[in-house]
Motif scaffolding. Structure first.
Motif, PDB file in Angstrom:
ATOM      1  N   ARG A  68       0.831  -1.208   0.000  1.00 56.02           N
ATOM      2  CA  ARG A  68       0.000   0.000   0.000  1.00 56.02           C
ATOM      3  C   ARG A  68       0.864   1.255   0.000  1.00 56.02           C
ATOM      4  NH1 ARG A  68      -4.346   2.032   4.524  1.00 56.02           N
ATOM      5  NH2 ARG A  68      -2.533   1.773   5.886  1.00 56.02           N
ATOM      6  N   ALA A  69       2.028   1.196   0.665  1.00 52.96           N
ATOM      7  CA  ALA A  69       2.907   2.363   0.739  1.00 52.96           C
ATOM      8  C   ALA A  69       3.738   2.546  -0.523  1.00 52.96           C
ATOM      9  CB  ALA A  69       3.831   2.230   1.948  1.00 52.96           C
ATOM     10  N   ALA A  70       3.844   1.503  -1.342  1.00 60.29           N
ATOM     11  CA  ALA A  70       4.664   1.588  -2.552  1.00 60.29           C
ATOM     12  C   ALA A  70       4.030   2.530  -3.568  1.00 60.29           C
ATOM     13  CB  ALA A  70       4.834   0.197  -3.161  1.00 60.29           C
ATOM     14  N   THR A  71       4.850   3.045  -4.448  1.00 60.17           N
ATOM     15  CA  THR A  71       4.349   3.911  -5.513  1.00 60.17           C
ATOM     16  C   THR A  71       3.291   3.178  -6.323  1.00 60.17           C
ATOM     17  OG1 THR A  71       6.519   4.968  -5.667  1.00 60.17           O
ATOM     18  CG2 THR A  71       5.007   5.270  -7.528  1.00 60.17           C
ATOM     19  N   PRO A  72       2.124   3.750  -6.515  1.00 58.44           N
ATOM     20  CA  PRO A  72       1.072   3.075  -7.291  1.00 58.44           C
ATOM     21  C   PRO A  72       1.454   2.948  -8.764  1.00 58.44           C
ATOM     22  CG  PRO A  72       0.168   4.870  -5.959  1.00 58.44           C
ATOM     23  CD  PRO A  72       1.655   5.020  -5.943  1.00 58.44           C
ATOM     24  N   TRP A  73       0.783   2.049  -9.438  1.00 61.76           N
ATOM     25  CA  TRP A  73       0.965   1.889 -10.877  1.00 61.76           C
ATOM     26  C   TRP A  73       0.548   3.174 -11.582  1.00 61.76           C
ATOM     27  CZ3 TRP A  73       3.273  -1.037 -14.288  1.00 61.76           C
ATOM     28  CH2 TRP A  73       2.861  -1.030 -15.617  1.00 61.76           C
ATOM     29  N   ASP A  74       1.438   3.701 -12.437  1.00 59.81           N
ATOM     30  CA  ASP A  74       1.108   4.919 -13.165  1.00 59.81           C
ATOM     31  C   ASP A  74       1.317   4.771 -14.664  1.00 59.81           C
ATOM     32  OD1 ASP A  74       3.849   4.850 -13.286  1.00 59.81           O
ATOM     33  OD2 ASP A  74       4.187   6.849 -12.450  1.00 59.81           O
ATOM     34  N   GLY A  75       1.496   3.526 -15.113  1.00 63.45           N
ATOM     35  CA  GLY A  75       1.633   3.276 -16.543  1.00 63.45           C
ATOM     36  C   GLY A  75       0.286   3.027 -17.189  1.00 63.45           C
ATOM     37  N   HIS A 120      10.313  -6.645 -19.348  1.00 64.70           N
ATOM     38  CA  HIS A 120       9.602  -5.431 -18.955  1.00 64.70           C
ATOM     39  C   HIS A 120      10.359  -4.523 -17.988  1.00 64.70           C
ATOM     40  CE1 HIS A 120       5.891  -5.956 -21.076  1.00 64.70           C
ATOM     41  NE2 HIS A 120       5.636  -7.128 -20.521  1.00 64.70           N
ATOM     42  N   ALA A 121      11.292  -5.045 -17.249  1.00 61.30           N
ATOM     43  CA  ALA A 121      12.046  -4.240 -16.285  1.00 61.30           C
ATOM     44  C   ALA A 121      11.131  -3.421 -15.381  1.00 61.30           C
ATOM     45  CB  ALA A 121      13.046  -3.322 -17.008  1.00 61.30           C
ATOM     46  N   TRP A 122      10.181  -4.110 -14.734  1.00 59.26           N
ATOM     47  CA  TRP A 122       9.304  -3.417 -13.805  1.00 59.26           C
ATOM     48  C   TRP A 122      10.112  -2.837 -12.645  1.00 59.26           C
ATOM     49  CZ3 TRP A 122       5.478  -2.950 -16.752  1.00 59.26           C
ATOM     50  CH2 TRP A 122       4.822  -4.005 -17.390  1.00 59.26           C
ATOM     51  N   ASP A 123       9.650  -1.753 -12.078  1.00 62.61           N
ATOM     52  CA  ASP A 123      10.387  -1.131 -10.981  1.00 62.61           C
ATOM     53  C   ASP A 123      10.171  -1.899  -9.671  1.00 62.61           C
ATOM     54  OD1 ASP A 123       7.831  -0.407 -10.164  1.00 62.61           O
ATOM     55  OD2 ASP A 123       8.074   1.710 -10.640  1.00 62.61           O
ATOM     56  N   ASP A 124      10.961  -1.537  -8.654  1.00 63.63           N
ATOM     57  CA  ASP A 124      10.876  -2.235  -7.368  1.00 63.63           C
ATOM     58  C   ASP A 124       9.484  -2.117  -6.752  1.00 63.63           C
ATOM     59  OD1 ASP A 124      13.524  -2.966  -7.602  1.00 63.63           O
ATOM     60  OD2 ASP A 124      14.279  -1.411  -6.252  1.00 63.63           O
ATOM     61  N   ALA A 125       8.836  -0.976  -6.973  1.00 66.51           N
ATOM     62  CA  ALA A 125       7.502  -0.787  -6.397  1.00 66.51           C
ATOM     63  C   ALA A 125       6.510  -1.807  -6.951  1.00 66.51           C
ATOM     64  CB  ALA A 125       7.015   0.634  -6.679  1.00 66.51           C
ATOM     65  N   THR A 126       6.658  -2.157  -8.227  1.00 72.16           N
ATOM     66  CA  THR A 126       5.753  -3.147  -8.821  1.00 72.16           C
ATOM     67  C   THR A 126       5.901  -4.492  -8.128  1.00 72.16           C
ATOM     68  OG1 THR A 126       5.757  -2.031 -10.962  1.00 72.16           O
ATOM     69  CG2 THR A 126       5.142  -4.358 -10.953  1.00 72.16           C
ATOM     70  N   TRP A 127       7.135  -4.888  -7.834  1.00 71.31           N
ATOM     71  CA  TRP A 127       7.351  -6.170  -7.160  1.00 71.31           C
ATOM     72  C   TRP A 127       6.906  -6.109  -5.696  1.00 71.31           C
ATOM     73  CZ3 TRP A 127       7.783 -10.273  -9.946  1.00 71.31           C
ATOM     74  CH2 TRP A 127       8.322 -10.178 -11.231  1.00 71.31           C
ATOM     75  N   GLY A 178      -5.163  -3.308 -16.158  1.00 72.49           N
ATOM     76  CA  GLY A 178      -4.757  -2.592 -14.962  1.00 72.49           C
ATOM     77  C   GLY A 178      -3.298  -2.812 -14.630  1.00 72.49           C
ATOM     78  N   ASP A 179      -3.015  -2.891 -13.338  1.00 71.95           N
ATOM     79  CA  ASP A 179      -1.672  -3.051 -12.792  1.00 71.95           C
ATOM     80  C   ASP A 179      -1.246  -4.517 -12.896  1.00 71.95           C
ATOM     81  OD1 ASP A 179       0.623  -3.176 -11.218  1.00 71.95           O
ATOM     82  OD2 ASP A 179      -0.321  -2.375  -9.408  1.00 71.95           O
ATOM     83  N   PRO A 180      -0.117  -4.824 -13.556  1.00 68.08           N
ATOM     84  CA  PRO A 180       0.303  -6.221 -13.681  1.00 68.08           C
ATOM     85  C   PRO A 180       0.722  -6.861 -12.369  1.00 68.08           C
ATOM     86  CG  PRO A 180       2.050  -4.768 -14.440  1.00 68.08           C
ATOM     87  CD  PRO A 180       0.847  -3.895 -14.191  1.00 68.08           C
ATOM     88  N   ALA A 181       0.875  -6.077 -11.301  1.00 68.42           N
ATOM     89  CA  ALA A 181       1.356  -6.631 -10.034  1.00 68.42           C
ATOM     90  C   ALA A 181       0.461  -7.739  -9.511  1.00 68.42           C
ATOM     91  CB  ALA A 181       1.487  -5.519  -8.994  1.00 68.42           C
ATOM     92  N   SER A 182      -0.849  -7.646  -9.769  1.00 69.00           N
ATOM     93  CA  SER A 182      -1.732  -8.684  -9.240  1.00 69.00           C
ATOM     94  C   SER A 182      -1.484 -10.021  -9.908  1.00 69.00           C
ATOM     95  CB  SER A 182      -3.202  -8.270  -9.359  1.00 69.00           C
ATOM     96  OG  SER A 182      -3.595  -8.090 -10.698  1.00 69.00           O
TER      97      SER A 182
END
Length: 298
Positions: free
Chosen positions: A184-191, A253-260, A224-228
């Motif tokens: 929840r504290a991580a940067t939200p998906w903005d792509g 894709h080189a997702w950022d740390d927040a995504t993981w 939406g957000d691929p994290a799920s």
């Protein structure tokens, strides 16, 4: 023919025994009606009959599931050509009839073994294959892609529900709650909103001869957000397999740390759902216990 009893999951509303399944085939697809029916299985949303050797029947078992099956019928033919793994694109459509109230599908049978029934260490062999398949799916979706209020959305929208489920009797509850807070504290998906499978846990994966052989159940498909989806790194693999899965995903894709971080939080969120009905769905409960332990280990 002997059939399995209706599971005691409270949301299942309609059964489809062999005589009804065969009657629906005879009524709508008579050329398939003489094929043997066998291997009936239940999920939370659908019932599956294997039909002969190469096909299966997919029936929603509750009203909500009927809309999910419509989603598969519409979008799987669009998505399948871009995916490097077999998916059950409907080959025939069934309509409500003979007392059965919803649309149903005839789909290809994907041969292999349900990944959830295989030893976890053996799954590392196809961790890169799953990463490649999801990476191929995780591309920007069109504006008319389906919306799912439970997948691909910001964690903040699901936080209260998820947190309430992480009661002290859930295995590793403190670690799961910490993972949720971090997500929840991580940067939200903005792509851009990308295609999201919605439910790529090992019960919906098929493996064969050390390879990923199929990706099933696209009822939760959305944008939406691929994290799920990336939460499968904790649900499906151990640390070794997760390292392979993450490395291959990052190559594409080189997702950022927040995504993981969000992905790990999503994995935590699925645990109490998977554990909700252990007697009726022991395979899913085992996935939940494994995911809880993996999230707790980091």
């Amino acid at each position: 023919m002997t059939t399995s009893p209706l599971p005691r999951h409270p949301k299942i509303e309609v059964d489809v025994p062999a005589d009804l399944a065969r009657a629906l085939l005879a009524d709508q697809h008579p050329d398939l009606a003489d094929l043997p029916l066998h291997g009936r299985t239940f999920g939370w949303d659908n019932l599956t009959w294997r039909l002969g050797e190469d096909l299966a029947l997919r029936f929603p078992v509750r009203e909500l599931s009927s809309t999910l099956l419509d989603r598969e019928q519409h979008w799987l033919p669009v998505l399948a050509p871009r995916l490097p793994v077999p998916v059950p694109v409907p080959v025939r459509r069934g309509r409500p009839a003979l007392g059965y109230p919803w649309t149903w599908s005839v789909v290809p049978w994907v041969p292999g073994e349900q990944a959830a029934a295989t030893p976890v260490p053996s799954r590392t062999a196809w961790a890169a294959g799953l990463a490649t398949a999801l990476a191929a799916l995780h591309v920007p979706a069109p504006p008319d892609a389906p919306v799912n209020p439970y997948r691909g959305v910001p964690l903040a929208e699901r936080y209260d529900v998820i947190a309430a489920r992480l009661t002290p009797d859930v295995p590793h509850a403190a670690a799961l709650r910490a993972a949720l807070e971090a997500g929840r504290a991580a940067t939200p998906w903005d792509g851009p909103a990308v295609w999201v499978h919605g439910d790529p846990h090992p019960g919906n994966l098929v493996s064969r001869d050390g390879h990923l052989a199929g990706l099933l159940d696209f009822g939760d498909l959305c944008a939406g957000d691929p994290a799920s989806d990336l939460a499968t790194a904790w649900m499906t693999f151990d640390a070794a397999g997760r390292d392979v899965f993450v490395a291959r995903t990052q190559e594409v894709h080189a997702w950022d740390d927040a995504t993981w971080t969000r992905a790990r939080a999503w994995a935590a969120s699925y645990v109490p759902v998977l554990l909700a009905h252990p007697d009726e769905y022991p395979v899913l409960a085992a996935v939940g216990r494994h995911a809880a332990a993996q999230v707790a280990d980091g």
